[in-house]
Write a protein that holds these residues in place. Structure first.
Motif, PDB file in Angstrom:
ATOM      1  N   ARG A 267     -31.929-100.803 131.706  1.00  0.00           N
ATOM      2  CA  ARG A 267     -30.991-101.630 132.468  1.00  0.00           C
ATOM      3  C   ARG A 267     -30.675-100.950 133.794  1.00  0.00           C
ATOM      4  O   ARG A 267     -30.090 -99.868 133.812  1.00  0.00           O
ATOM      5  CB  ARG A 267     -29.684-101.830 131.681  1.00  0.00           C
ATOM      6  N   ASP A 268     -31.022-101.584 134.896  1.00  0.00           N
ATOM      7  CA  ASP A 268     -30.766-101.004 136.217  1.00  0.00           C
ATOM      8  C   ASP A 268     -29.286-100.752 136.460  1.00  0.00           C
ATOM      9  O   ASP A 268     -28.909 -99.785 137.131  1.00  0.00           O
ATOM     10  CB  ASP A 268     -31.303-101.939 137.315  1.00  0.00           C
ATOM     11  N   GLU A 269     -28.436-101.621 135.924  1.00  0.00           N
ATOM     12  CA  GLU A 269     -27.001-101.495 136.169  1.00  0.00           C
ATOM     13  C   GLU A 269     -26.391-100.270 135.478  1.00  0.00           C
ATOM     14  O   GLU A 269     -25.231 -99.916 135.730  1.00  0.00           O
ATOM     15  CB  GLU A 269     -26.259-102.757 135.724  1.00  0.00           C
ATOM     16  N   ALA A 270     -27.163 -99.612 134.622  1.00  0.00           N
ATOM     17  CA  ALA A 270     -26.658 -98.414 133.933  1.00  0.00           C
ATOM     18  C   ALA A 270     -26.735 -97.172 134.815  1.00  0.00           C
ATOM     19  O   ALA A 270     -26.205 -96.120 134.446  1.00  0.00           O
ATOM     20  CB  ALA A 270     -27.443 -98.176 132.647  1.00  0.00           C
ATOM     21  N   LEU A 271     -27.369 -97.272 135.986  1.00  0.00           N
ATOM     22  CA  LEU A 271     -27.590 -96.108 136.845  1.00  0.00           C
ATOM     23  C   LEU A 271     -26.287 -95.395 137.220  1.00  0.00           C
ATOM     24  O   LEU A 271     -26.146 -94.184 137.034  1.00  0.00           O
ATOM     25  CB  LEU A 271     -28.339 -96.526 138.115  1.00  0.00           C
ATOM     26  N   GLY A 272     -25.331 -96.136 137.751  1.00  0.00           N
ATOM     27  CA  GLY A 272     -24.087 -95.518 138.217  1.00  0.00           C
ATOM     28  C   GLY A 272     -23.319 -94.835 137.114  1.00  0.00           C
ATOM     29  O   GLY A 272     -22.903 -93.672 137.249  1.00  0.00           O
ATOM     30  N   ARG A 273     -23.124 -95.541 136.004  1.00  0.00           N
ATOM     31  CA  ARG A 273     -22.364 -94.961 134.891  1.00  0.00           C
ATOM     32  C   ARG A 273     -23.086 -93.742 134.313  1.00  0.00           C
ATOM     33  O   ARG A 273     -22.452 -92.742 133.950  1.00  0.00           O
ATOM     34  CB  ARG A 273     -22.144 -96.015 133.798  1.00  0.00           C
ATOM     35  N   SER A 274     -24.398 -93.829 134.244  1.00  0.00           N
ATOM     36  CA  SER A 274     -25.171 -92.711 133.691  1.00  0.00           C
ATOM     37  C   SER A 274     -25.071 -91.477 134.578  1.00  0.00           C
ATOM     38  O   SER A 274     -25.021 -90.344 134.085  1.00  0.00           O
ATOM     39  CB  SER A 274     -26.638 -93.122 133.529  1.00  0.00           C
TER      40      SER A 274
ATOM     41  N   GLY B 298     -29.188 -81.505 131.672  1.00  0.00           N
ATOM     42  CA  GLY B 298     -30.512 -82.056 131.409  1.00  0.00           C
ATOM     43  C   GLY B 298     -30.515 -83.012 130.231  1.00  0.00           C
ATOM     44  O   GLY B 298     -31.197 -84.046 130.243  1.00  0.00           O
ATOM     45  N   ILE B 299     -29.728 -82.666 129.197  1.00  0.00           N
ATOM     46  CA  ILE B 299     -29.624 -83.541 128.024  1.00  0.00           C
ATOM     47  C   ILE B 299     -29.033 -84.891 128.425  1.00  0.00           C
ATOM     48  O   ILE B 299     -29.531 -85.955 128.039  1.00  0.00           O
ATOM     49  CB  ILE B 299     -28.761 -82.870 126.937  1.00  0.00           C
ATOM     50  N   ALA B 300     -27.956 -84.838 129.226  1.00  0.00           N
ATOM     51  CA  ALA B 300     -27.316 -86.077 129.674  1.00  0.00           C
ATOM     52  C   ALA B 300     -28.231 -86.857 130.615  1.00  0.00           C
ATOM     53  O   ALA B 300     -28.368 -88.086 130.502  1.00  0.00           O
ATOM     54  CB  ALA B 300     -25.996 -85.759 130.367  1.00  0.00           C
ATOM     55  N   ALA B 301     -28.876 -86.152 131.555  1.00  0.00           N
ATOM     56  CA  ALA B 301     -29.753 -86.815 132.513  1.00  0.00           C
ATOM     57  C   ALA B 301     -30.931 -87.498 131.822  1.00  0.00           C
ATOM     58  O   ALA B 301     -31.374 -88.578 132.237  1.00  0.00           O
ATOM     59  CB  ALA B 301     -30.261 -85.809 133.538  1.00  0.00           C
ATOM     60  N   SER B 302     -31.420 -86.880 130.759  1.00  0.00           N
ATOM     61  CA  SER B 302     -32.518 -87.471 129.991  1.00  0.00           C
ATOM     62  C   SER B 302     -32.109 -88.831 129.427  1.00  0.00           C
ATOM     63  O   SER B 302     -32.866 -89.811 129.507  1.00  0.00           O
ATOM     64  CB  SER B 302     -32.919 -86.526 128.856  1.00  0.00           C
ATOM     65  N   SER B 303     -30.899 -88.893 128.871  1.00  0.00           N
ATOM     66  CA  SER B 303     -30.397 -90.172 128.356  1.00  0.00           C
ATOM     67  C   SER B 303     -30.186 -91.167 129.485  1.00  0.00           C
ATOM     68  O   SER B 303     -30.399 -92.368 129.318  1.00  0.00           O
ATOM     69  CB  SER B 303     -29.081 -89.958 127.605  1.00  0.00           C
ATOM     70  N   GLY B 304     -29.763 -90.651 130.648  1.00  0.00           N
ATOM     71  CA  GLY B 304     -29.567 -91.521 131.804  1.00  0.00           C
ATOM     72  C   GLY B 304     -30.859 -92.175 132.250  1.00  0.00           C
ATOM     73  O   GLY B 304     -30.890 -93.357 132.625  1.00  0.00           O
TER      74      GLY B 304
ATOM     75  N   ALA C  63     -31.678 -94.894 129.699  1.00  0.00           N
ATOM     76  CA  ALA C  63     -30.789 -96.054 129.816  1.00  0.00           C
ATOM     77  C   ALA C  63     -31.108 -96.875 131.059  1.00  0.00           C
ATOM     78  O   ALA C  63     -31.129 -98.110 131.020  1.00  0.00           O
ATOM     79  CB  ALA C  63     -29.335 -95.589 129.854  1.00  0.00           C
ATOM     80  N   THR C  64     -31.371 -96.191 132.172  1.00  0.00           N
ATOM     81  CA  THR C  64     -31.671 -96.889 133.426  1.00  0.00           C
ATOM     82  C   THR C  64     -33.018 -97.600 133.356  1.00  0.00           C
ATOM     83  O   THR C  64     -33.226 -98.625 134.018  1.00  0.00           O
ATOM     84  CB  THR C  64     -31.655 -95.894 134.605  1.00  0.00           C
ATOM     85  N   ALA C  65     -33.929 -97.058 132.570  1.00  0.00           N
ATOM     86  CA  ALA C  65     -35.225 -97.710 132.401  1.00  0.00           C
ATOM     87  C   ALA C  65     -35.068 -99.068 131.727  1.00  0.00           C
ATOM     88  O   ALA C  65     -35.841-100.000 131.983  1.00  0.00           O
ATOM     89  CB  ALA C  65     -36.156 -96.827 131.578  1.00  0.00           C
TER      90      ALA C  65
ATOM     91  N   ALA D 158     -25.723 -93.684 126.177  1.00  0.00           N
ATOM     92  CA  ALA D 158     -26.372 -94.643 125.276  1.00  0.00           C
ATOM     93  C   ALA D 158     -25.411 -95.758 124.875  1.00  0.00           C
ATOM     94  O   ALA D 158     -25.780 -96.942 124.862  1.00  0.00           O
ATOM     95  CB  ALA D 158     -26.889 -93.915 124.040  1.00  0.00           C
ATOM     96  N   ALA D 159     -24.164 -95.384 124.561  1.00  0.00           N
ATOM     97  CA  ALA D 159     -23.186 -96.385 124.127  1.00  0.00           C
ATOM     98  C   ALA D 159     -22.789 -97.315 125.269  1.00  0.00           C
ATOM     99  O   ALA D 159     -22.720 -98.540 125.100  1.00  0.00           O
ATOM    100  CB  ALA D 159     -21.949 -95.682 123.566  1.00  0.00           C
ATOM    101  N   ALA D 160     -22.526 -96.739 126.464  1.00  0.00           N
ATOM    102  CA  ALA D 160     -22.097 -97.551 127.607  1.00  0.00           C
ATOM    103  C   ALA D 160     -23.207 -98.457 128.110  1.00  0.00           C
ATOM    104  O   ALA D 160     -22.944 -99.504 128.714  1.00  0.00           O
ATOM    105  CB  ALA D 160     -21.613 -96.639 128.731  1.00  0.00           C
ATOM    106  N   SER D 161     -24.440 -98.063 127.862  1.00  0.00           N
ATOM    107  CA  SER D 161     -25.571 -98.907 128.260  1.00  0.00           C
ATOM    108  C   SER D 161     -25.612-100.185 127.431  1.00  0.00           C
ATOM    109  O   SER D 161     -25.950-101.259 127.938  1.00  0.00           O
ATOM    110  CB  SER D 161     -26.879 -98.131 128.090  1.00  0.00           C
TER     111      SER D 161
END
Length: 482
Positions: A125-132, A112-118, A121-123, A200-203
């Protein structure tokens, strides 16, 4: 009307544990992700669907728990009504399966902690979806380990086939397996913290993705240790080899193995805190990758201590070799040893807090690396005290020497030593907070190091109190005098 026997009662507690604990994990994980999703959807309604995808990720643990609970109810006849009596041995096996699936389900909190950041990040940048999503599913492995062990226990104990073969000894060993892999599943919380930092960093900087993954998988090792011990216990107690042991003492000792490696795995939370800081520092300064890894692996030692004690218990009580005559007293002493080293392993959280500050300081001033390491290793002493008491208990109760002469009452009383030094070891969390501030103060003013060290070691006194009482208990019950 169903006749409730002790065995059936144990099995039903296992079913309740499976679905209940997993529901806690998934509920909290889904809630963490959902809170972020609600905020994002309020200002970016078009992101609603993607936010739902992330929120669904931590739900799987609850499904695993439900599955195992239903399997237990089916195998015991609560659903389907076979009317066959469930033995205590089978009930213990079902309880072990429930603990494995249920407690490991708490890994959903990390997801849940990771998904929250995902979602965040996706909000942006759309391209962050896969990596997140990649980062978000990493903490799933702990739940899969728990589900795997639960199904193996149910299958090889004969519960699923309706032909029970479990003995009381293997039933207790199954509970030990559940504790090992279930409690080790809490390492996913640390993994989720690290993965959140990675998202957050990869975004912001896509090329950091690979290095962030390296940091994120570091807390996985504790879960692997738990799985390893569970598999070893299932193998050497005969759960999966069709040659179940019958000596109850071995089953009791298996509980000590599970507690040692399972509780010590909570140190992964500290590793996750340090790893998240390592990711942030590496994203800013690529040269920090190596030093960040050094700080991040320091809290691993607590988990290694737990694994070591678990292996020693298996080796010297005859679980592995089968050529040692052990007693219930030795089994209780093994539990005390597991509690001592396992609870003291929580000191890894304090170490992780200090390490995260050390990473930040070293990133700012390279000359702070050595000084930061000094502060970071201070909370290690609590884990060493726990390991020391565990070894003393195994040595003077005769587990290591093979000369077991203590009574069951003495073995049970030795739990006091394990609890004293283990719980007192949690003082390292406060020590880690002080050490983190000491690192920051020393970074700003080099001359502050000495005074900061004095503040940092103050919390050590409480761990020493625990060690003192543990030793006095061992003296009092005659372990040192024979």
């Amino acid at each position: 009307m169903t006749v409730v026997t002790p065995g059936l009662a144990l099995a039903l507690i296992g079913a309740g544990t499976a679905v209940g604990m997993a529901a806690v994990g998934s509920g909290i994980g889904v809630g963490i992700a959902g809170a972020t999703g609600a905020g994002v959807a309020a200002v970016r309604p078009e992101k609603f669907g993607k936010a739902l995808v992330f929120q669904a990720v931590p739900q799987t643990q609850g499904i695993y728990g439900l599955l195992v609970a239903i399997l237990i109810l089916l195998s015991t006849g609560i659903i389907g009504g076979t009317g066959e009596e469930i033995s205590v041995a089978s009930g213990l096996a079902a309880l072990g399966a429930g603990i494995a699936a249920g407690v490991s389900g708490l890994s959903a909190i990390g997801q849940g902690i990771a998904a929250s950041s995902g979602i965040a990040a996706t909000a942006q940048r759309d391209e962050a979806l896969g990596r997140s999503l990649v980062f978000s599913v990493i903490p799933e492995t702990q739940a899969i380990y728990g589900l795997l062990v639960a199904i193996l226990i149910l299958a090889f104990s004969g519960l699923l086939s309706g032909s029970p073969v479990a003995t009381t000894a293997t039933g207790l060993a199954a509970v030990g397996c559940g504790l090992a892999v279930g409690l080790a599943g809490l390492s996913a919380i640390g993994q989720g913290i690290a993965a959140s930092g990675g998202i957050a960093a990869a975004s912001e900087k896509q090329e950091i993705f690979g290095k962030a993954l390296v940091f994120s998988v570091i807390p996985e090792t504790q879960a692997i240790y738990g799985l390893l011990v569970a598999i070893l216990l299932m193998t050497f107690t005969g759960i999966v080899t069709d040659s179940p042991v019958s000596d109850i003492s071995l089953g009791i000792a298996a509980l000590g193995c599970g507690l040692a490696v399972g509780l010590a795995a909570v140190s992964a939370i500290g590793q996750g805190i340090a790893s998240a800081a390592g990711i942030a520092a590496t994203a800013e300064k690529d040269s920090m990758f190596g030093k960040g890894l050094v700080f991040s692996v320091i809290p691993e030692t607590q988990a290694i201590y737990g694994l070591l004690v678990a292996i020693l218990i298996m080796a010297f009580t005859g679980i592995v070799t089968g050529d040692v005559i052990t007693t219930a007293a030795a089994g209780m002493a093994a539990i005390a040893s597991g509690v001592a080293v396992g609870l003291a392993g929580f000191s890894g959280i304090g170490q992780g807090i200090a390490a995260s500050s050390g990473i930040a300081a070293t990133s700012e001033k390279d000359s702070m690396f050595g000084k930061s390491l000094v502060f970071t290793v201070i909370p290690e002493t609590q884990a060493i005290y726990g390991l020391l008491v565990a070894i003393l208990l195994m040595a003077f109760t005769g587990i290591i020497t093979g000369d077991i002469t203590i009574t069951a009452a003495v073995g049970f009383a030795s739990l006091g030593s394990g609890i004293a030094v283990g719980l007192a070891g949690l003082s390292a969390i406060g020590q880690g907070m002080t050490a983190a501030s000491g690192i920051a103060a020393t970074t700003a003013h080099a001359e502050a190091m000495g005074r900061s060290l004095i503040f940092a070691v103050m919390a050590e006194t409480f761990a020493i109190f625990g060690l003192l009482i543990a030793i006095l208990i061992m003296f009092g019950i005659g372990l040192f005098t024979g």
